[in-house]
Design a protein around this motif. Sequence first.
Motif, PDB file in Angstrom:
ATOM      1  N   SER A 178       0.843  -1.302  -0.224  1.00 46.11           N
ATOM      2  CA  SER A 178      -0.323   0.186  -0.025  1.00 46.11           C
ATOM      3  C   SER A 178       0.713   1.368  -0.004  1.00 46.11           C
ATOM      4  CB  SER A 178      -1.306   0.391   1.081  1.00 46.11           C
ATOM      5  OG  SER A 178      -0.429   0.390   2.302  1.00 46.11           O
ATOM      6  N   GLY A 179       2.112   1.752   0.625  1.00 42.36           N
ATOM      7  CA  GLY A 179       2.902   2.267   1.137  1.00 42.36           C
ATOM      8  C   GLY A 179       2.107   3.426   1.980  1.00 42.36           C
ATOM      9  N   LYS A 180       1.307   2.872   2.656  1.00 38.91           N
ATOM     10  CA  LYS A 180       0.949   3.633   3.855  1.00 38.91           C
ATOM     11  C   LYS A 180       1.150   3.188   5.486  1.00 38.91           C
ATOM     12  CE  LYS A 180      -3.514   2.698   1.623  1.00 38.91           C
ATOM     13  NZ  LYS A 180      -5.433   3.161   2.161  1.00 38.91           N
ATOM     14  N   LYS A 181       1.364   4.306   6.147  1.00 38.15           N
ATOM     15  CA  LYS A 181       1.984   4.461   6.881  1.00 38.15           C
ATOM     16  C   LYS A 181       1.612   3.333   8.151  1.00 38.15           C
ATOM     17  CE  LYS A 181       3.719   7.854  11.087  1.00 38.15           C
ATOM     18  NZ  LYS A 181       3.535   8.712  11.469  1.00 38.15           N
ATOM     19  N   LEU A 182       2.943   2.348   8.878  1.00 42.04           N
ATOM     20  CA  LEU A 182       2.579   1.402   9.680  1.00 42.04           C
ATOM     21  C   LEU A 182       2.943   2.784  11.318  1.00 42.04           C
ATOM     22  CD1 LEU A 182       4.040  -1.371   7.864  1.00 42.04           C
ATOM     23  CD2 LEU A 182       1.639  -0.062   8.019  1.00 42.04           C
ATOM     24  N   TRP A 183       4.022   3.093  10.986  1.00 41.77           N
ATOM     25  CA  TRP A 183       4.454   3.432  12.328  1.00 41.77           C
ATOM     26  C   TRP A 183       5.415   4.185  11.993  1.00 41.77           C
ATOM     27  CZ3 TRP A 183       9.416   2.169  13.067  1.00 41.77           C
ATOM     28  CH2 TRP A 183      10.184   0.475  12.427  1.00 41.77           C
ATOM     29  N   SER A 184       5.782   4.947  12.852  1.00 43.91           N
ATOM     30  CA  SER A 184       7.021   5.969  12.816  1.00 43.91           C
ATOM     31  C   SER A 184       8.021   6.377  13.887  1.00 43.91           C
ATOM     32  CB  SER A 184       6.980   7.216  11.405  1.00 43.91           C
ATOM     33  OG  SER A 184       7.085   7.997  12.075  1.00 43.91           O
ATOM     34  N   ARG A 185       9.331   6.276  14.659  1.00 42.63           N
ATOM     35  CA  ARG A 185       9.923   6.849  15.134  1.00 42.63           C
ATOM     36  C   ARG A 185      10.775   7.781  14.997  1.00 42.63           C
ATOM     37  NH1 ARG A 185      12.716   2.429  18.935  1.00 42.63           N
ATOM     38  NH2 ARG A 185      13.030   4.364  20.306  1.00 42.63           N
ATOM     39  N   ASP A 186      11.101   8.904  16.262  1.00 39.82           N
ATOM     40  CA  ASP A 186      12.325   9.649  15.478  1.00 39.82           C
ATOM     41  C   ASP A 186      13.189   9.385  17.127  1.00 39.82           C
ATOM     42  OD1 ASP A 186      14.087  11.517  16.263  1.00 39.82           O
ATOM     43  OD2 ASP A 186      13.154  13.183  16.423  1.00 39.82           O
ATOM     44  N   LEU A 187      14.644   8.665  16.666  1.00 38.53           N
ATOM     45  CA  LEU A 187      15.385   8.155  16.596  1.00 38.53           C
ATOM     46  C   LEU A 187      16.303   8.855  18.632  1.00 38.53           C
ATOM     47  CD1 LEU A 187      17.031   4.730  15.955  1.00 38.53           C
ATOM     48  CD2 LEU A 187      14.807   5.082  16.381  1.00 38.53           C
ATOM     49  N   LYS A 188      16.518  10.053  18.361  1.00 37.62           N
ATOM     50  CA  LYS A 188      16.318  10.956  18.298  1.00 37.62           C
ATOM     51  C   LYS A 188      15.978  11.503  20.182  1.00 37.62           C
ATOM     52  CE  LYS A 188      16.345  14.212  15.796  1.00 37.62           C
ATOM     53  NZ  LYS A 188      16.438  13.930  14.783  1.00 37.62           N
ATOM     54  N   GLU A 189      14.795  10.741  20.071  1.00 36.63           N
ATOM     55  CA  GLU A 189      13.719  10.977  21.478  1.00 36.63           C
ATOM     56  C   GLU A 189      14.828  10.328  22.085  1.00 36.63           C
ATOM     57  OE1 GLU A 189      10.186  10.569  20.642  1.00 36.63           O
ATOM     58  OE2 GLU A 189      10.336  12.600  19.155  1.00 36.63           O
ATOM     59  N   GLN A 194      11.776  -4.266  17.221  1.00 35.70           N
ATOM     60  CA  GLN A 194      11.199  -4.550  16.768  1.00 35.70           C
ATOM     61  C   GLN A 194      10.259  -3.812  15.203  1.00 35.70           C
ATOM     62  OE1 GLN A 194       9.028  -6.487  20.918  1.00 35.70           O
ATOM     63  NE2 GLN A 194       8.232  -5.108  19.873  1.00 35.70           N
ATOM     64  N   LYS A 195      10.316  -5.270  14.053  1.00 34.15           N
ATOM     65  CA  LYS A 195       9.321  -4.597  13.313  1.00 34.15           C
ATOM     66  C   LYS A 195       7.753  -4.331  12.749  1.00 34.15           C
ATOM     67  CE  LYS A 195      11.133  -7.899  10.862  1.00 34.15           C
ATOM     68  NZ  LYS A 195      11.747  -9.109   9.443  1.00 34.15           N
ATOM     69  N   SER A 196       7.389  -5.432  13.856  1.00 34.59           N
ATOM     70  CA  SER A 196       6.069  -4.987  13.722  1.00 34.59           C
ATOM     71  C   SER A 196       5.581  -3.982  14.449  1.00 34.59           C
ATOM     72  CB  SER A 196       5.406  -5.816  15.261  1.00 34.59           C
ATOM     73  OG  SER A 196       6.157  -5.969  16.014  1.00 34.59           O
ATOM     74  N   ASP A 197       6.074  -3.586  15.547  1.00 32.91           N
ATOM     75  CA  ASP A 197       5.990  -1.771  15.936  1.00 32.91           C
ATOM     76  C   ASP A 197       6.560  -0.565  16.705  1.00 32.91           C
ATOM     77  OD1 ASP A 197       6.717  -2.422  17.923  1.00 32.91           O
ATOM     78  OD2 ASP A 197       4.942  -3.111  19.527  1.00 32.91           O
ATOM     79  N   GLY A 198       7.254  -1.079  16.001  1.00 28.11           N
ATOM     80  CA  GLY A 198       8.776   0.488  15.501  1.00 28.11           C
ATOM     81  C   GLY A 198       9.420  -0.196  17.058  1.00 28.11           C
ATOM     82  N   ALA A 199       9.230  -0.662  18.251  1.00 31.15           N
ATOM     83  CA  ALA A 199       9.312  -0.420  19.594  1.00 31.15           C
ATOM     84  C   ALA A 199      10.784  -1.385  19.849  1.00 31.15           C
ATOM     85  CB  ALA A 199       8.411  -1.843  20.548  1.00 31.15           C
ATOM     86  N   THR A 200      11.744  -1.032  20.812  1.00 31.33           N
ATOM     87  CA  THR A 200      13.514  -1.077  21.153  1.00 31.33           C
ATOM     88  C   THR A 200      13.134  -1.893  22.032  1.00 31.33           C
ATOM     89  OG1 THR A 200      14.084   1.127  20.920  1.00 31.33           O
ATOM     90  CG2 THR A 200      15.497  -0.674  21.913  1.00 31.33           C
TER      91      THR A 200
END
Length: 591
Positions: free
Chosen positions: A169-180, A218-224
């Motif tokens: 789809s090319g639709k956003k699933l999740w994103s993170r700013d690792l600087k935070e 984690q690829k599923s939700d972006g959690a460390t």
Amino acid sequence: MKQPISRPASKTWYLAFIVALALVMLQSIAALAEEGNAGDGSTDKAAWSSFRGAGNSTVSPDASIPLKWSPGSGISWQVELPGYGQSSPLVFAGKVLVTAVEGPQKEKNLVVCVDRESGETLWRYDQSTTLKGPSNFMYSRAAPTPIADRSRVVAFFESGDLIAVGLNSGKKLWSRDLKEELGPLSSRHGLGSSLAQTDDLLFINLEHDGPSALLAIQKSDGATKWKSERPSGSSWSSPAVMQRGDQTQVVVSSGGEAAGYDAETGRELWKIIGLAGNSVPSPLVVENRIYLGARLPEFGSVATAAKSNLCLEFEEGATEPEVAWRSKRCVADYASPVVCGDNVFLINGDGILGCLDKNTGEEKYRQRLGMVCWATPIVHDNHLFIFGKNGKTTVLKAGGQFSKVGDNHLWDSADPPRPVSYVEYFPSSGGGGHGHGGHGSHGGVQKQPAGHAKHASGARHSGESKPGTHSGGYSAHAAGKRSDELGDETTPGAGMLTGMLKRDVDGDGLLSGDEIPGRLNTVMENIDLNKDGRLDKSELKKMADSFAAKRKNSKQSSRDPIVYGVAADSSGIIVRTGTRLYAIGGGASDK
């Protein structure tokens, strides 16, 4: 008296229930189709789902890879991309996936999906960056290569933004700013380390001037999942995944050491120290061996650097590897090592190919290629495909003797294709692009006919390098081209000398003890000319003059087109320059 059952009402309710259940099932099936339900597919041998494919730059023997092509023959399609990118392409599930940054201050991070057969854009996702910076050759521009699986594409940018979008789809699933999580990113020329993955996790070697770490996410939700501290410093080397029995390891080679980490916990399992120049080439894992490449450090000696180009081997039952052999004079520079048959191949910064016995390290030959290579070669069916930054590809039979099959070209070297919409931005020039591309703003991907090699305007732009001058020099791309860690690249030499003299805390005109940067310790024998353990102004000036001479034409030699990365699938090769994609074989024109 009992009331009779209303059959029509019961039937209506039943039909409504069935319809609702069917809709739920259809939605579930659609979600599974988007998110994948048969493993992530990242280890599919027909796919190129991460940097260097499965990590070894090798294509399945069943693939049909052409040996010959030219601007007018064998190139199925080429397309102009939005913005600029230095990452390698991915090929997965009939799609070509690339990243780029767009805007004079890299205001947007892009993920672009192109149909493998036709070159047509399937989707494009863009997201505003959380850290702006000038888009020019002094800084990385979408340098880290993303990862893909049947569910998603995950891209990491030098801004610290980590973005996951649906593969289809090319639709956003999740994103993170690792600087935070990690704090501000501080790196003179940006970040370039690419992602590695397992079925569930992705790994980032985030090394910069501030607090650094190897991250498992984690690829599923972006959690460390875990974070393991790493030494601070500039690094463009990417992690590699290694299987040891039931244990999966993440191997990192950077900052003078190589180490293995448990992929599930982040626990350090082993470490090899005493290396130098190993912060650009990435480790190569082949069965129970790890091949490490290391470049010639600034002001370093070949003999010293060669020792860091080595093979680590796990003996049966061993929990830590041992050094099996070290190179005597062959080094890797921008491109990572590759293995084909009984040989391992290394390419240095001057374009000299070294062939070593993979078991003993014995040198079989060294051969000058006549081109500088930033992309890691591809191995297929006992052939080695070596990609020059100037669009020439040399194909070799990968035996113990140098045997050339031929040279292929993506474009006419007398008239290389200029960028259509990308404009290089230098703040000191008031926003001018120094003539590097640009005829106004062109949105989206520009489709080009096969064999096209002309400039969009038909005229060479002012300030463009002459044909054939892409032969080295500095560029801060994913491989950290001659990273200037000591001075200002806009005034090479002068900036370095000024920066070094600022370290003279006691004002005695000498650098000694802690005043000498730690990164110079391994090259002191070459820069401390009078061997007194200190650096005086004349020695520092000689360093600065040498530094400036190497970078004299760096701006011109970093002009696109430059081959940054490659990928392959069962029917051909995808080549990526800063602003363009080329498909060699496997396209609609070959059907």
